[in-house]
Design a protein around this motif. Structure first.
Motif, mmCIF file in Angstrom:
data_model
loop_
_atom_site.group_PDB
_atom_site.id
_atom_site.type_symbol
_atom_site.label_atom_id
_atom_site.label_comp_id
_atom_site.label_asym_id
_atom_site.label_seq_id
_atom_site.Cartn_x
_atom_site.Cartn_y
_atom_site.Cartn_z
ATOM 1 N N TYR A 53 0.850 -1.183 0.000
ATOM 2 C CA TYR A 53 0.000 0.000 0.000
ATOM 3 C C TYR A 53 0.888 1.235 0.000
ATOM 4 O O TYR A 53 2.001 1.220 0.538
ATOM 5 N N TYR A 54 0.362 2.315 -0.596
ATOM 6 C CA TYR A 54 1.191 3.521 -0.713
ATOM 7 C C TYR A 54 0.359 4.788 -0.573
ATOM 8 O O TYR A 54 -0.868 4.781 -0.773
ATOM 9 N N THR A 55 1.070 5.855 -0.220
ATOM 10 C CA THR A 55 0.500 7.203 -0.235
ATOM 11 C C THR A 55 1.476 8.119 -0.964
ATOM 12 O O THR A 55 2.672 7.827 -1.051
ATOM 13 N N LEU A 56 0.958 9.224 -1.472
ATOM 14 C CA LEU A 56 1.789 10.200 -2.185
ATOM 15 C C LEU A 56 1.823 11.552 -1.474
ATOM 16 O O LEU A 56 2.470 12.479 -1.958
ATOM 17 N N ASP A 57 1.120 11.661 -0.346
ATOM 18 C CA ASP A 57 1.052 12.946 0.366
ATOM 19 C C ASP A 57 1.875 12.959 1.645
ATOM 20 O O ASP A 57 1.768 13.872 2.454
ATOM 21 N N GLY A 58 2.689 11.936 1.839
ATOM 22 C CA GLY A 58 3.544 11.877 3.030
ATOM 23 C C GLY A 58 2.883 11.243 4.231
ATOM 24 O O GLY A 58 3.520 11.042 5.260
ATOM 25 N N SER A 59 1.585 10.908 4.121
ATOM 26 C CA SER A 59 0.899 10.302 5.262
ATOM 27 C C SER A 59 1.294 8.835 5.402
ATOM 28 O O SER A 59 1.806 8.206 4.470
ATOM 29 N N GLU A 60 1.028 8.280 6.585
ATOM 30 C CA GLU A 60 1.377 6.893 6.879
ATOM 31 C C GLU A 60 0.498 5.940 6.062
ATOM 32 O O GLU A 60 -0.735 6.012 6.144
ATOM 33 N N PRO A 61 1.074 5.066 5.254
ATOM 34 C CA PRO A 61 0.242 4.130 4.492
ATOM 35 C C PRO A 61 -0.339 3.043 5.391
ATOM 36 O O PRO A 61 0.331 2.529 6.288
ATOM 37 N N THR A 62 -1.590 2.689 5.140
ATOM 38 C CA THR A 62 -2.276 1.634 5.884
ATOM 39 C C THR A 62 -3.002 0.739 4.876
ATOM 40 O O THR A 62 -2.974 0.983 3.673
ATOM 41 N N SER A 63 -3.719 -0.253 5.400
ATOM 42 C CA SER A 63 -4.487 -1.135 4.514
ATOM 43 C C SER A 63 -5.640 -0.398 3.843
ATOM 44 O O SER A 63 -6.239 -0.907 2.888
ATOM 45 N N SER A 64 -5.949 0.799 4.327
ATOM 46 C CA SER A 64 -6.989 1.616 3.698
ATOM 47 C C SER A 64 -6.428 2.507 2.597
ATOM 48 O O SER A 64 -7.190 3.158 1.872
ATOM 49 N N SER A 65 -5.116 2.554 2.464
ATOM 50 C CA SER A 65 -4.485 3.382 1.435
ATOM 51 C C SER A 65 -4.602 2.709 0.073
ATOM 52 O O SER A 65 -5.077 1.575 -0.045
ATOM 53 N N GLN A 66 -4.113 3.394 -0.943
ATOM 54 C CA GLN A 66 -4.135 2.851 -2.298
ATOM 55 C C GLN A 66 -3.245 1.607 -2.364
ATOM 56 O O GLN A 66 -2.112 1.617 -1.905
ATOM 57 N N GLU A 67 -3.772 0.519 -2.948
ATOM 58 C CA GLU A 67 -2.960 -0.697 -3.091
ATOM 59 C C GLU A 67 -2.180 -0.639 -4.402
ATOM 60 O O GLU A 67 -2.704 -0.253 -5.440
ATOM 61 N N TYR A 68 -0.925 -1.040 -4.316
ATOM 62 C CA TYR A 68 -0.074 -1.075 -5.504
ATOM 63 C C TYR A 68 -0.472 -2.277 -6.356
ATOM 64 O O TYR A 68 -0.519 -3.407 -5.876
ATOM 65 N N THR A 69 -0.759 -2.027 -7.647
ATOM 66 C CA THR A 69 -1.175 -3.116 -8.541
ATOM 67 C C THR A 69 -0.315 -3.226 -9.783
ATOM 68 O O THR A 69 -0.453 -4.177 -10.545
#
Length: 777
Positions: free
Chosen positions: A572-588
């Motif tokens: 999972y990843y974020t682009l705004d510097g926030s902590e990635p979680t399972s609710s973040s965008q999943e890398y596909t």
């Protein structure tokens, strides 16, 4: 250190649960794809062998080493599975596990492992070969408590690529107990390593009892305090010391020998001797007083080469060392010996004159004086039937006739020694210094000396230089990794720094190059770490983090991000510097970044989450644009090449992370194609300066523009003075502003330091120039 401890405990739990989930219930099927990968694994069409409580290990009648081998195997199996095996003599024709000699192979450490219905047979030319067959069997079984183990029928033939497979441990900077060293030896045995290079003396402490010189342990083994951090000027105020008695050393030697590991002692001379000089100041050029060094680095105070008592001291110490250590090799150091005191010492200058030593284009007379000391040590060891081994500085002034060289300053010394017909052990710091950082994110790592050495780089090392002919390559007898302990105070941190990088090392040492494959290795090492955990060893868990490949795409103008994990865990990843979680965008799939952002990724498993990666990505008019180098990048620090200068990412003070590229003996000169005419009015370039490593700031920058990539017009230029000794080591920002100009091609030239200033130890030599990003606005 709290950050390190908490991270370690969380990661251990994560990895333990991950790996435990992969282990089924009984019967567990063995997997012969182990580390190091065997030479040949052939499946056999026959029923499996089932290992269970009461299975018997048979060994050669009357052979004490084979009895010990059998007991090792039984203890490994019980520790890893809970299965209790019997140990008996004999076994010919019996069902069970047979350990036997008789394999006809030239390589004494070769073995065969045959598994068939009713029998497991390990055969080798020597007991050591049987031991390595046992290691393969042990690693094939893995951790599987309860029930039985199914060993599929197989025929394995295996032998090591190199006869010398080493790992060094420095006990001078920090001291480690007898039990700590034994644990280190157990770690070596698991990885098929057969040499422990034991660094026993240095400026910061003398660690081995020499009965003729009792002050070495009474005085030289103790320092009054230790510097905090990297020579910060602040000290902890705590006395520190320790040494091994000769009996303790013999106990360690015997423990290693039972595991077919030879302990090679190092008494570093004639440099790295300030601790010894504290005890016996008359052996120094000035007569002292000296004190055991409380800071890190290399002291200018060395043994006085013009003093006959010095030569007597060297021979006396070595005489006791050879009585303690039965090893063929005795290491005498010979590295990093400053000559500044010798240049002023009347006794040393008199010795130079008496020996008729002269400076020439290759060596100074003082370097030849060091060679005299090393020759004396080598000749003395030869009278005792031993061979001398030393660091590559022993080449300076001429190498002693029977000496073997450890090439640590890259491969150059090893290549030179091999061409001269001397045996070589390759141990280049660029691949095999395990005191270097394992991660680019050094803020979350325990303090280390610097550098950057991820496991993939260790694994990529090829010890046979292409610069040598096949005949010359025969002089490369082995490979070794080194662990210097300035910043490693205890066994847990030793383990963290060497595991699992030791797994990568052992495959370089043991396996044939055509058998090596990094992706396969990662899957195999993920099973090996289960044994680490079972033994309570504090391994680093970076291999379970997200692996990122960030590449500029000059066609699309994007930074293309490819992410993966060792086990396919979701990312999972974020682009705004926030902590990635399972609710973040999943890398596909490939992530294309086209604007400034803070990319953070995490792997999330049912057992927990990995460490979060963080990458700051910027965009300027030069970002992700085609770039051409007009002068070559230094091969040693080329990394991914010219695109480092346009990938939108900047480096930190660790210049080995791949975010910097270097230039040496030439300048940096690059042309960026903006792909269409654009307005620009400034160019910013960063340089990394680490003067102690011969890395200097640029001496000047020129910016030129062109519409056709043929004719360039200079738009800005600046010159910079030579660096002074008190200029700080840091990242320097050079921004050149100029009248706005519309152009397609931009040429940036940055001058390197072609002649290091006279105040520096490398005076007169070229300096390195490290640059990261060219920013056009």
């Amino acid at each position: 250190m709290r950050i390190f401890s908490d991270f370690r405990l969380g990661s251990l739990a994560l990895v333990g649960l991950l790996l435990a989930s992969c282990a089924g219930k009984a019967p567990v099927v063995a997997d012969y794809e182990v580390v190091p990968i065997p030479l040949e694994i052939k499946t056999v069409q026959e029923a499996s062998f089932v290992m269970k409580d009461g299975t018997t290990i048979y060994y050669t009648v009357g052979n004490e080493k084979m009895r010990r081998n059998a007991e090792f195997l039984a203890s490994y199996v019980e520790s890893q599975t809970g299965i209790r095996l019997n140990v008996k003599e004999g076994g010919e024709g019996q069902k069970g596990i047979l350990l036997q000699l008789g394999l006809e192979k030239e390589n004494p450490e070769a073995y065969s492992l045959e598994v068939k219905q009713g029998q497991v047979v390990i055969t080798a030319p020597t007991e050591a070969g049987v031991f390595y067959g046992i290691q393969t069997l042990r690693k094939s079984i893995g951790i599987a408590e309860g029930g039985s183990i199914e060993l599929p029928a197989v025929s394995i033939t295996d032998e090591p690529r190199f006869g010398y497979r080493g790992m060094m441990l420095d006990v001078s900077r920090h001291f480690f107990s007898v039990d700590d060293v034994k644990c280190y030896i157990d770690m070596l045995a698991l990885h098929n390593i057969n040499r422990l290079h034991w660094h026993l003396s240095d400026d910061q402490g003398w660690r081995i009892e020499i009965k003729k010189y009792p002050k070495l342990t009474e005085i030289a083994s103790q320092r009054k305090e230790t510097v905090i951090g990297r020579n910060s000027g602040k000290y902890d105020g705590q006395p520190y010391g320790g040494f091994y008695t000769q009996e303790q050393a013999k106990e360690i030697i015997a423990y290693a020998a039972e595991r077919y590991i030879t302990v090679i002692p190092e008494i570093d001379l004639p440099g790295h001797m300030q601790a010894a000089l504290t005890a016996y100041p008359e052996l120094g050029c000035t007569g002292g007083p000296y004190e055991v060094w409380t800071q890190w680095g290399v002291s200018d105070n060395v043994l006085c080469a013009g003093n006959d008592k010095t030569i007597e001291f060297v021979k006396d110490v070595l005489a006791e060392i050879v009585e303690i250590f039965p090893s063929e090799y005795i290491h005498v150091g010979g590295d990093e010996c400053p000559k500044t005191v010798w240049a002023k010492c009347p006794k040393c200058q008199a010795r130079i004159k008496a020996l008729g030593l002269k400076s020439d284009s290759k060596h100074t007379k003082e370097e030849r004086l060091q060679s005299f000391v090393i020759h004396e040590a080598e000749a003395f060891l030869a009278t005792k039937g031993r061979k001398m081994i030393g660091w590559d500085e022993t080449l300076e002034g001429g190498l002693a006739p029977g000496a073997t060289v450890m090439s640590w300053r890259g491969e150059g010394g090893g290549i030179e020694a091999a061409k001269q017909g001397h045996d070589v052990v390759m141990t280049p710091n660029t691949y095999l210094y395990f005191d270097y950082y394992q991660s680019k994110d050094t803020d979350t790592e325990p303090l280390a000396i610097g550098g950057y050495l991820p496991m993939e780089r260790v694994y990529s090392y090829e010890p046979m230089p292409k610069a040598l002919s096949p005949e010359e390559q025969k002089y490369i007898i082995g490979v070794q990794a080194n662990l210097w302990t300035e910043y490693i105070p205890d066994l847990k941190q030793i383990q963290y720094m060497v595991l699992p990088r030791m797994a990568a090392l052992c495959e370089v040492q043991w396996s044939q190059p055509d058998k090596k494959d990094y992706e396969s290795f990662l899957k195999r090492v993920s099973r090996l770490v289960d044994i680490y955990q079972k033994n309570g060893w504090n391994y680093a868990t970076h291999i379970f983090d997200v692996r990122l490949d960030l590449r500029p795409n000059t066609e699309t103008g994007t930074l293309d991000v490819v992410a993966q994990t060792i086990d396919g865990a979701p990312i999972y990843y974020t682009l705004d510097g926030s902590e990635p979680t399972s609710s973040s965008q999943e890398y596909t799939g490939v992530l294309k970044i086209d604007k400034p952002c803070t990319l953070r990724t995490v792997a999330i498993r049912s057992s927990g989450k990995s460490k979060v990666t963080t990458d700051e990505i910027t965009f300027s008019k030069s970002s992700m644009k085609p770039i051409t180098m007009l002068q070559p990048i230094n091969k040693q620090y080329e990394f991914t090449g010219a695109t480092v200068l346009v990938d939108g990412m900047t480096g930190n003070m660790n210049y080995k992370t791949g975010r910097w590229i270097a230039f040496y003996k030439n300048d940096m000169e690059a042309v960026i194609d903006l792909k269409e005419p654009m307005e620009i009015s400034s160019m910013t370039l960063h340089t990394c300066v680490e003067k102690g490593d011969w890395i200097f700031d640029t001496r000047g920058i020129t910016v030129s523009v062109s519409d056709d990539n043929q004719t360039f017009k200079e738009v800005a230029s600046e010159s910079y003075p030579a660096m002074k000794s008190d200029d700080p080591n840091q990242i320097y920002t050079h921004k050149l502003e100029f009248a706005s100009v519309k152009t397609r091609y931009v040429k940036v030239k940055a001058l390197s330091e072609h002649e290091i200033p006279s105040w520096h130890g490398g005076k007169g030599n070229p300096g390195f120039l490290f640059v990261d990003e060219i920013v056009l606005e």
